[in-house]
Design a protein around this motif. Structure first.
Motif, PDB file in Angstrom:
ATOM      1  N   GLY A 147       0.839  -1.189   0.000  1.00  0.00           N
ATOM      2  CA  GLY A 147       0.000   0.000   0.000  1.00  0.00           C
ATOM      3  C   GLY A 147       0.874   1.239   0.000  1.00  0.00           C
ATOM      4  O   GLY A 147       2.055   1.170  -0.285  1.00  0.00           O
ATOM      5  N   PRO A 148       0.276   2.371   0.353  1.00  0.00           N
ATOM      6  CA  PRO A 148       1.058   3.609   0.298  1.00  0.00           C
ATOM      7  C   PRO A 148       2.176   3.647   1.327  1.00  0.00           C
ATOM      8  O   PRO A 148       2.052   3.102   2.418  1.00  0.00           O
ATOM      9  CB  PRO A 148       0.022   4.696   0.589  1.00  0.00           C
ATOM     10  CG  PRO A 148      -1.133   4.003   1.179  1.00  0.00           C
ATOM     11  CD  PRO A 148      -1.079   2.576   0.762  1.00  0.00           C
ATOM     12  N   CYS A 149       3.271   4.276   0.962  1.00  0.00           N
ATOM     13  CA  CYS A 149       4.390   4.444   1.888  1.00  0.00           C
ATOM     14  C   CYS A 149       4.038   5.480   2.946  1.00  0.00           C
ATOM     15  O   CYS A 149       2.988   6.103   2.893  1.00  0.00           O
ATOM     16  CB  CYS A 149       5.640   4.865   1.121  1.00  0.00           C
ATOM     17  SG  CYS A 149       6.318   3.514   0.127  1.00  0.00           S
ATOM     18  N   GLU A 162       2.855   9.062   1.843  1.00  0.00           N
ATOM     19  CA  GLU A 162       1.555   9.004   1.181  1.00  0.00           C
ATOM     20  C   GLU A 162       0.466   8.658   2.190  1.00  0.00           C
ATOM     21  O   GLU A 162      -0.624   9.229   2.171  1.00  0.00           O
ATOM     22  CB  GLU A 162       1.589   7.977   0.048  1.00  0.00           C
ATOM     23  CG  GLU A 162       0.296   7.845  -0.711  1.00  0.00           C
ATOM     24  CD  GLU A 162      -0.052   9.077  -1.535  1.00  0.00           C
ATOM     25  OE1 GLU A 162      -1.190   9.145  -2.021  1.00  0.00           O
ATOM     26  OE2 GLU A 162       0.787   9.972  -1.676  1.00  0.00           O
ATOM     27  N   HIS A 163       0.751   7.732   3.097  1.00  0.00           N
ATOM     28  CA  HIS A 163      -0.209   7.348   4.132  1.00  0.00           C
ATOM     29  C   HIS A 163      -0.549   8.548   5.015  1.00  0.00           C
ATOM     30  O   HIS A 163      -1.711   8.793   5.321  1.00  0.00           O
ATOM     31  CB  HIS A 163       0.355   6.204   4.973  1.00  0.00           C
ATOM     32  CG  HIS A 163      -0.588   5.718   6.011  1.00  0.00           C
ATOM     33  ND1 HIS A 163      -0.570   6.191   7.299  1.00  0.00           N
ATOM     34  CD2 HIS A 163      -1.595   4.818   5.943  1.00  0.00           C
ATOM     35  CE1 HIS A 163      -1.524   5.609   7.991  1.00  0.00           C
ATOM     36  NE2 HIS A 163      -2.158   4.768   7.190  1.00  0.00           N
TER      37      HIS A 163
END
Length: 122
Positions: free
Chosen positions: A30-32, A35-36
């Motif tokens: 998923g997003p790093c 980004e999270h």
């Protein structure tokens, strides 16, 4: 020989970065982290999505509370009751959310699916 050792050493140093799963800001799972964090910061509570022309934060909060919304969390304001089944909880939640929705619409608010600057949140 010296060049091979240097290439091997660079490969060893680069290996953890290549195997971490993060490429161009997107992780395998998923997003790093960056980004999270951006995604989490963009999430607004249910009450913040209600807007109308000329509203203020305080006025919307008063209207939202009058309609049955939670004054602390700015959510729909429905909690699970003791010994309530999951099906009954969701039936009650849906009914309460529809009541809040109808009340806010009666006060000339519109619900924005995606918050923009009109949401005035936080």
């Amino acid at each position: 020989m010296k060049n091979r050792s240097l290439i091997f050493l660079c490969g060893l140093i680069a290996m953890p970065f290549l195997l971490s799963g993060c490429l161009y800001g997107q992780c395998i799972n998923g997003p790093c982290a960056l980004e999270h964090a951006r995604i989490v910061q963009s999430i607004k509570p249910y009450g913040a999505h209600w807007v109308k022309a000329g509203m203020t934060r305080e006025g919307r909060k008063e209207d939202f509370i009058d309609c049955g919304g939670d004054p602390v969390t700015f959510k729909a304001g429905y909690e699970i009751q003791r010994n309530q089944t999951t099906a009954d909880y969701f039936k009650g939640l849906n009914k309460h959310t529809l009541q809040v929705h109808s009340c806010m619409r009666a006060k000339d608010y519109i619900y924005l699916e995606h918050c923009d600057p009109r949401c005035l949140y936080p």
